[in-house]
Design an enzyme around this catalytic site. Structure first.
Site, short mmCIF file in Angstrom:
data_model
loop_
_atom_site.label_atom_id
_atom_site.label_comp_id
_atom_site.label_asym_id
_atom_site.label_seq_id
_atom_site.Cartn_x
_atom_site.Cartn_y
_atom_site.Cartn_z
N GLU A 249 -37.66 22.38 9.34
CA GLU A 249 -38.83 21.74 9.98
C GLU A 249 -40.08 22.60 9.81
OE1 GLU A 249 -39.04 18.77 11.06
OE2 GLU A 249 -37.00 18.15 11.53
N ARG A 253 -43.22 21.10 7.60
CA ARG A 253 -44.45 20.78 8.34
C ARG A 253 -45.48 21.89 8.23
NH1 ARG A 253 -42.59 16.97 13.38
NH2 ARG A 253 -40.44 16.72 12.72
N ASP A 382 -30.90 12.92 3.03
CA ASP A 382 -32.07 12.29 2.41
C ASP A 382 -32.96 13.13 1.48
OD1 ASP A 382 -32.94 13.70 4.64
OD2 ASP A 382 -33.86 12.01 5.67
N GLU A 516 -40.95 6.17 6.98
CA GLU A 516 -40.23 5.92 5.73
C GLU A 516 -40.44 4.53 5.14
OE1 GLU A 516 -38.85 7.32 8.44
OE2 GLU A 516 -38.67 9.39 7.73
N THR A 602 -41.71 16.22 1.59
CA THR A 602 -41.04 15.20 2.41
C THR A 602 -41.79 14.90 3.71
OG1 THR A 602 -38.88 14.45 3.16
CG2 THR A 602 -39.49 16.73 3.69
C1 DMJ Z 1 -40.17 13.78 8.63
O1 DMJ Z 1 -40.29 14.94 9.34
C2 DMJ Z 1 -39.75 14.04 7.23
O2 DMJ Z 1 -40.03 12.93 6.48
C3 DMJ Z 1 -38.30 14.38 7.08
O3 DMJ Z 1 -37.89 14.47 5.75
C4 DMJ Z 1 -37.42 13.38 7.79
N1 DMJ Z 1 -38.14 12.44 8.53
C5 DMJ Z 1 -39.23 12.83 9.34
C6 DMJ Z 1 -39.99 11.63 9.82
O4 DMJ Z 1 -39.23 10.53 10.05
#
Ligand code: DMJ
Length: 623
Positions: A249, A253, A382, A516, A602
Site C-alpha cells: 500500500e 500510493r 490482480d 476498477e 495500479t
Molecule cells: C487500489 O488501491 C489499487 O487499485 C489496488 O491495486 C487495488 N485496489 C484499490 C482500489 O480499489
C-alpha cells in the site's frame, strides 16, 4: 599627494615678475620637477579613465565583481591603497577583456550551440547548489528533468464532453476541499462525521490523501491546490516513524504518488521523498528468498507477513506490485538495488512449477514454496498480472521476460478461470485447488482494461480475440452496476444459485468508491471510441452524485441493493487518485497522458515510459 607640498613651487612671490631668461639654475630645476610631475599626473589620469572595452562590457554584462569593487573599494586615506588600486584595476581590465572575448565568441555561435551552453551552465549551477560531486543531501545524483508529453490536456471540442469533464473536476474539488477542511494531514476523510480517518495500512505515516491526489490535481490543472499539497509534503511528510506499514500500500500510493508528482511537475522534493521512502522499504526484502514481507516496521526494519495468510506466505498481488515503482526508483536515484530486488522476484517465480500455468496467491518467503493453491485475478492476485504487462510497456517493449510471463499467464487464466454464464456474460472466476468458485470481485473488473491494453501485442493473431474478451468483461462489470438499486457495483458478484452478476452475500454488497469498472471503461474508450463507454461512465457519475455525495465529501455505501444509501463514512484516498482521475480521462482527448508515453501504476499514478532511444530518455540519473 598632499596639496600643501606643491605650494612653495607655485606660489613663490618672485615668479610673476621674473623673465624666463633670468631663471636661476635651481629655479630651472624646480620648474623641471613641476613639469615632470604634471606629465606624470596626466598620464595617470589617462590610465584611470574607462577604456572602450570597459564601456562595452558595461553595456552587455552587469558584472557583480565590478559593482562590488566600485562600491566597497578602498578610500584614499587607506594606507597601501595605491597597491590595492593597481590590483583592482588590473582585475577589472582582465575581467572586461575576458567578457568582451566571450561576447564576441557567443555572437559567432549557432543558436543550437548557444542553447547547449545554457543547458551546461544551468547544470553547473544546479550541481554547485547541490554541493560536491552533484549529490544533494540525500546523496541523489543530478537528474536533468524533461517533462514527458501530455501532462496536461485541453478542453474537448464537443460541448457535452466538455461539460461532463468539467463536472468531474467539480467533483474532485468537492472531495479535495472537504478533505482539506475537515481532515487536512490525516490519511483519509470521514465525510459524514467530518473528521480525519487513518487506516493501519500506513502505520503512522500521514497524508495518504494528499500524496494520492497530487497527480490528479496537476492533471486537472488545479494548481493552487497542487501547490498547497506540495507545501504540505515539503514540510510535513515524514517517514521516520516507528510503525508497521503495508509495503504494497505504501509503495503504490506513496511511492507511486510521489514519483508521478515528480514526473509531472519536475519538483525535486518529490524525487527526494520517493527515494527516501523507497530506501526505507528495502529491509522488507531481507528474507531467505528475497520475496519481501507484507508488513514492515519502518524504524526497526523488521518484517513479517499477515497472520491470516496461508502458512506465513507473502501475497502475489503485494510482492508482485513493486516492479514499476522500483524500476523508476533505480533510475532516479542511480541505485541499482531497487531494480535488482524486483528482478529477483521474477527469478524466484520462474524457478517454480505453476499448477496449470497459474500463479497461486500465496508464496512462502522462507521456503520459496507456494502456499494454498488459490488463484485469483481479483483480490490477492490482480495487480501482479497488471505489472507484468506494464513492465513490458514501461520498458518501451524491451522487457521480453515480462511480456512472456504476462501472455503465458493470461492464456492460463483464459483456459482455467474465464467462463461464460448461461445468460451470455463473460466472467473471471476464482480457482481453489482445481475447483472454480463462480464469483467475480469488483477488483477483478480492472482486467477488462488490462486485457485491452495488452491486446495489441498479443502473440499469434490474438489481438482481436483479446479485444473481444476485454469488451465482454467491461459489459459484465457494467451489468453488475446496472442490476443494483443504486446503480453502483457490489464488492463481489456471483454466477451461481440462479443469479448472474449479483451479490448474494450480505458482506459482498458494499461499494467503497472503487475505480476498477471505470478504469476499464477508460481503456475501452481509448481503444475503441465506442460512445457506450462514456455513457456508462456518466451513469456512474450520476450514481456517485446521487448516493455517495454528502456535504462533507464522498462516502462509500454499505449495500448497493438497498433503495437508500447507508454511508460507510469513508472517503478512500483512491477515490481521488483513481476513480476521479479515470473519469476525467474518460472525458478527455487521447493526447492527455497518451499511452505511448505513460503507464499507470495500479493506483492510477502515471509513470513515463523509459524510452529505448537514449536521446529521448527523460530524467536519467547521472552519477
Ligand atoms: C487500489 O488501491 C489499487 O487499485 C489496488 O491495486 C487495488 N485496489 C484499490 C482500489 O480499489
Amino acid at each position: 599627494m598632499p596639496v600643501a607640498t606643491l605650494l612653495p613651487f607655485t606660489a613663490t612671490p618672485n615668479r610673476k615678475s621674473a623673465s624666463p631668461t633670468s631663471f636661476r639654475l635651481t629655479e630651472k630645476f624646480i620648474l623641471l620637477l613641476v613639469f615632470s610631475a604634471f606629465i606624470t599626473l596626466c598620464f595617470g589620469a589617462i590610465f584611470f579613465l574607462p577604456d572602450s572595452s570597459k564601456l562595452l562590457s558595461g553595456v552587455f554584462f552587469h558584472s557583480s565583481a565590478v559593482e562590488t569593487n566600485t562600491r566597497t573599494g578602498p578610500d584614499s586615506s587607506d594606507s597601501g591603497s595605491a597597491g590595492n588600486d593597481d590590483r583592482v584595476l588590473a582585475k577589472i581590465r582582465k575581467d572586461h577583456e575576458k567578457a568582451l572575448l566571450e561576447a564576441k565568441d557567443t555572437l559567432q555561435k549557432r543558436p543550437d550551440e548557444i542553447k547547449q551552453d545554457i543547458i551546461i551552465e544551468k547544470e553547473k549551477v544546479v550541481k554547485e547548489s547541490m554541493g560536491q560531486g552533484g549529490k544533494d543531501v540525500n546523496n541523489l545524483p543530478f537528474v536533468e528533468y524533461r517533462r514527458p508529453p501530455g501532462a496536461t490536456g485541453h478542453e474537448p471540442l464537443d460541448p457535452e464532453t466538455r461539460d461532463r469533464r468539467a463536472k468531474i473536476k467539480e467533483m474532485m474539488k468537492h472531495a479535495w476541499d472537504s478533505y482539506r477542511r475537515y481532515a487536512w494531514g490525516s490519511n483519509e476523510l470521514r465525510p459524514v462525521s467530518k473528521q480525519g480517518h487513518s487506516s493501519n495500512l500506513f502505520g503512522s505515516i500521514k497524508g495518504a490523501t494528499i500524496v494520492d491526489a497530487l497527480d490528479t490535481l496537476y492533471i486537472m490543472e488545479m494548481f493552487e491546490e497542487f501547490d498547497a499539497a506540495t507545501d504540505w509534503v515539503e514540510k510535513n511528510l515524514d517517514f521516520n516513524v516507528n510503525a508497521e506499514v503495508s509495503v504494497f500500500e505504501v509503495n503504490i500510493r506513496f511511492v507511486g504518488g510521489l514519483l508521478s508528482a515528480y514526473y509531472l511537475s519536475g519538483k525535486e522534493v518529490f524525487r527526494r521523498k520517493a527515494v527516501e521512502l523507497g530506501e526505507k522499504l528495502l529491509p522488507a526484502f531481507k528474507t531467505p528468498t528475497g520475496i519481501p514481507w507484507a508488513l514492515l516496521n519502518l524504524k526497526s526494519g523488521i518484517g513479517r507477513n499477515w497472520p491470516w495468510a496461508s502458512g506465513g506466505s507473502s501475497i502475489l498481488a503485494e510482492y508482485g506490485t513493486l516492479h514499476l515503482e522500483f524500476m523508476h526508483l533505480s533510475k532516479l536515484s542511480g541505485n541499482p538495488e531497487f531494480a535488482q530486488k524486483v528482478m529477483n522476484i521474477r527469478k524466484v517465480l520462474n524457478r517454480l512449477d505453476k499448477p496449470q500455468g497459474l500463479y497461486p496467491n500465496y508464496l512462502n518467503p522462507n521456503s520459496g514454496q507456494w502456499g494454498q493453491h488459490h488463484v485469483s485475478v481479483g483480490g490477492l492476485g490482480d495487480s501482479f498480472y497488471e505489472y507484468l504487462l506494464k513492465a513490458w510497456l514501461m520498458s518501451d517493449k524491451t522487457d521480453e521476460e515480462g511480456k512472456k510471463m504476462y501472455y503465458d499467464a493470461l492464456q492460463a487464466i483464459e483456459t482455467n478461470l474465464m467462463r461464460k454464464s448461461s445468460g451470455g456474460l463473460t466472467y473471471i472466476a476464482e480457482w481453489k485447488g482445481g475447483l472454480l468458485e463462480h464469483k467475480m470481485g469488483h477488483l477483478t473488473c480492472f482486467a477488462g482494461g488490462m486485457i485491452a491494453l495488452g491486446a495489441d501485442g498479443a502473440p499469434g493473431d490474438k489481438t482481436g480475440h483479446q479485444m473481444e474478451q476485454a469488451a465482454e468483461i467491461a459489459r459484465t462489470c457494467h451489468e453488475s452496476y446496472a442490476r443494483t438499486a443504486l446503480k453502483l457495483g457490489p464488492e463481489a458478484f456471483r454466477f451461481d444459485g440462479g443469479v448472474e452478476a449479483i451479490a448474494t452475500r450480505q458482506n459482498e454488497k458494499y461499494f467503497i468508491l472503487r475505480p476498477e469498472v471505470i478504469e476499464t471503461y477508460m481503456y475501452m474508450w481509448r481503444f475503441t471510441h465506442d460512445p457506450k463507454y462514456r455513457e456508462w461512465g456518466w451513469e456512474a457519475v450520476q450514481a456517485l452524485e446521487q448516493h455517495c455525495k454528502v456535504e462533507g465529501g464522498y462516502s462509500g455505501v454499505r449495500d448497493v441493493y438497498a433503495p437508500t444509501p447507508n454511508h460507510d463514512d469513508v472517503q478512500q484516498s483512491f477515490y481521488l487518485a483513481e476513480t476521479l482521475k479515470y473519469l476525467y480521462l474518460l472525458f478527455s482527448d487521447d493526447d492527455h497522458l497518451p499511452f505511448d508515453h505513460w503507464v499507470f501504476n495500479t493506483e492510477a499514478h502515471p509513470l513515463p515510459v523509459i524510452k529505448k532511444d537514449k536521446t529521448d530518455r527523460p530524467n536519467e540519473s547521472r552519477c
